[in-house]
Design a protein around this motif. Structure first.
Motif, short mmCIF file in Angstrom:
data_model
loop_
_atom_site.label_atom_id
_atom_site.label_comp_id
_atom_site.label_asym_id
_atom_site.label_seq_id
_atom_site.Cartn_x
_atom_site.Cartn_y
_atom_site.Cartn_z
N GLY A 300 33.28 76.99 -33.32
CA GLY A 300 33.66 78.40 -33.26
C GLY A 300 33.72 78.92 -31.84
N VAL A 301 32.75 78.52 -31.01
CA VAL A 301 32.75 78.95 -29.61
C VAL A 301 33.97 78.41 -28.88
CG1 VAL A 301 31.54 78.71 -27.41
CG2 VAL A 301 30.26 79.27 -29.48
N LEU A 302 34.29 77.14 -29.14
CA LEU A 302 35.46 76.54 -28.50
C LEU A 302 36.75 77.27 -28.89
CD1 LEU A 302 34.64 72.72 -28.77
CD2 LEU A 302 34.63 74.15 -26.71
N LEU A 303 36.87 77.60 -30.19
CA LEU A 303 38.05 78.34 -30.64
C LEU A 303 38.12 79.72 -29.99
CD1 LEU A 303 38.27 77.51 -34.47
CD2 LEU A 303 39.81 76.75 -32.64
N SER A 304 36.95 80.35 -29.88
CA SER A 304 36.91 81.67 -29.25
C SER A 304 37.34 81.59 -27.79
CB SER A 304 35.51 82.28 -29.35
OG SER A 304 35.15 82.46 -30.71
N GLY A 307 41.00 81.12 -27.63
CA GLY A 307 41.68 82.37 -27.90
C GLY A 307 41.66 83.31 -26.70
N ILE A 308 40.50 83.40 -26.04
CA ILE A 308 40.39 84.26 -24.86
C ILE A 308 41.31 83.76 -23.74
CG2 ILE A 308 38.81 84.99 -23.03
CD1 ILE A 308 36.58 84.99 -25.16
N PHE A 309 41.33 82.42 -23.57
CA PHE A 309 42.19 81.85 -22.53
C PHE A 309 43.66 82.16 -22.80
CE2 PHE A 309 44.96 78.31 -21.28
CZ PHE A 309 44.79 78.35 -19.90
N LEU A 310 44.11 81.97 -24.06
CA LEU A 310 45.50 82.24 -24.39
C LEU A 310 45.85 83.72 -24.22
CD1 LEU A 310 45.95 80.00 -27.56
CD2 LEU A 310 46.93 79.64 -25.29
N VAL A 315 48.58 87.94 -21.10
CA VAL A 315 48.51 89.21 -20.35
C VAL A 315 48.95 88.99 -18.91
CG1 VAL A 315 46.92 90.94 -19.43
CG2 VAL A 315 46.75 90.23 -21.83
N ALA A 316 48.46 87.90 -18.30
CA ALA A 316 48.82 87.63 -16.91
C ALA A 316 50.32 87.38 -16.77
CB ALA A 316 48.03 86.42 -16.40
N LYS A 317 50.89 86.69 -17.77
CA LYS A 317 52.33 86.42 -17.73
C LYS A 317 53.12 87.71 -17.80
CE LYS A 317 55.98 83.93 -20.15
NZ LYS A 317 56.31 83.07 -21.32
N ARG A 318 52.71 88.63 -18.68
CA ARG A 318 53.42 89.90 -18.82
C ARG A 318 53.30 90.75 -17.56
NH1 ARG A 318 52.08 91.70 -25.09
NH2 ARG A 318 53.39 90.05 -26.07
#
Length: 342
Positions: A300-304, A307-310, A315-318
């Protein structure tokens, strides 16, 4: 006195019945790899000992603490300590019983398995691949259903054995001196000595509520698959001197045999689990979580984190795209103004 002696001899006879039969050894022509030739059950699929892998045990909250009865209130005046050529064994009276198991089990005997001085090996069971210098086994039979150990030993629910790891500590363990101080009197095979009764409960760990439980076998021929194993998580501690006394005092040969052969490394190699389940009476993961729960938390931590990284990447791309558009607008406006001025 006669009744006490008669009772002790009866108990000793029952204890010896567990390992009677043809000659066997741990190494050589009659060693472990040859046991199934004479004792077929030694080659079956539910053998002991095993390596207890804590990341795959199953926590069972219904497993209650083991409750000894009569371990400290011994009716007989003495136990019988014996060197049987394979181990140091002490007879126990049937008045010693265990509660907290599926049935009532009465005591038969206790014995030891150990390695050599300077080696880590010695215990029969291991935990996550870790061996201990020695291991104590306290053998009981199902006295709810069977009259004695001879009748019970080959039944699927016939026996229950407590396994206690022994490790080196800084202080002497006085409980074990009741046995260890007598070893010089039973140096050779078939020698025995009466030992004054003592509180056998003191040989066990302080906490009897944390243990591993599985179905297995005797770890010596005839290897009957009749044992409900309870292997305590907490070891008992002996001093280095006490462990060395066990490792260096006993011979597997008779007094008249020369040269004498040191009795050591009397532990069976690990056996395959073969689809059996090992249960624990306590959660085996840190912070009170089981291994499965820990795995789920990590996943679950890895998925979180993913998700935060993506989300951050989007956001950075936009932001970059917006800045590029703003820069293009500034350049276009400046060009237009120069064109008008010309």
């Amino acid at each position: 006195m006669f009744l006490t002696l008669s009772f002790s001899l009866q108990v000793l006879s029952q204890a010896m019945a567990l390992t009677s039969g043809s000659h066997w050894t741990y190494e050589g022509a009659h060693g472990q790899e040859h046991w199934p030739e004479t004792y077929p059950e030694c080659g079956l699929q539910a053998q002991s000992p095993i390596n207890i892998q804590t990341d795959s045990v199953q926590y069972d909250p219904s497993l209650v603490p083991v409750e000894p009865e009569g371990y400290w209130d011994i009716g007989s005046n003495f136990f019988t300590l014996t060197n049987n050529g394979h181990t140091v064994q002490m007879s126990l009276p049937q008045s010693m019983r265990l509660h907290g198991l599926p049935r009532m089990y009465s005591a038969v005997q206790l014995h030891f398995h150990w390695g050599r001085k300077g080696t880590a090996d010695g215990s029969e069971h291991q935990v996550d691949g870790r061996a201990f210098p020695a291991e104590l086994h306290v053998v009981h039979f199902n006295s709810d259903k069977y009259a004695n150990v001879s009748e019970a030993k080959h039944q699927p629910d016939g026996l229950a054995v407590l396994g206690v790891f022994l490790e080196a500590g800084n202080e002497e363990n006085p409980a074990y001196n009741h046995i260890l101080e007598q070893l010089d009197d039973i140096k050779y095979k078939e020698q025995e000595k009466p030992v004054s009764a003592f509180n056998v409960r003191d040989l066990l760990p302080a906490h009897l509520g944390q243990y591993f439980r599985y179905n297995g076998s005797l770890t010596t021929p005839p290897c009957y698959q009749s044992v409900l194993w309870t292997v305590f998580q907490q070891p008992a501690r002996l001093s280095d001197a006490q462990l060395q006394k066990l490792q260096r005092s006993i011979y597997s040969t008779a007094e008249e045999d020369t040269p004498p052969v040191l009795l050591a490394d009397n532990f069976r190699s690990l056996q395959l689990l073969n689809q059996r389940v090992v249960f624990s009476s306590f959660p085996t993961g840190p912070s009170g979580y089981s291994a499965a729960e820990i795995t789920a938390i990590i996943f679950g931590v890895l998925l979180s984190c993913l998700g935060i990284f993506l989300a951050g990447w989007i956001v950075a791309k936009r932001i970059r795209e917006k800045r590029m558009q703003e820069q293009k607008g500034v350049v276009f406006t400046s060009s237009s103004r120069r064109a008008v001025a010309d």
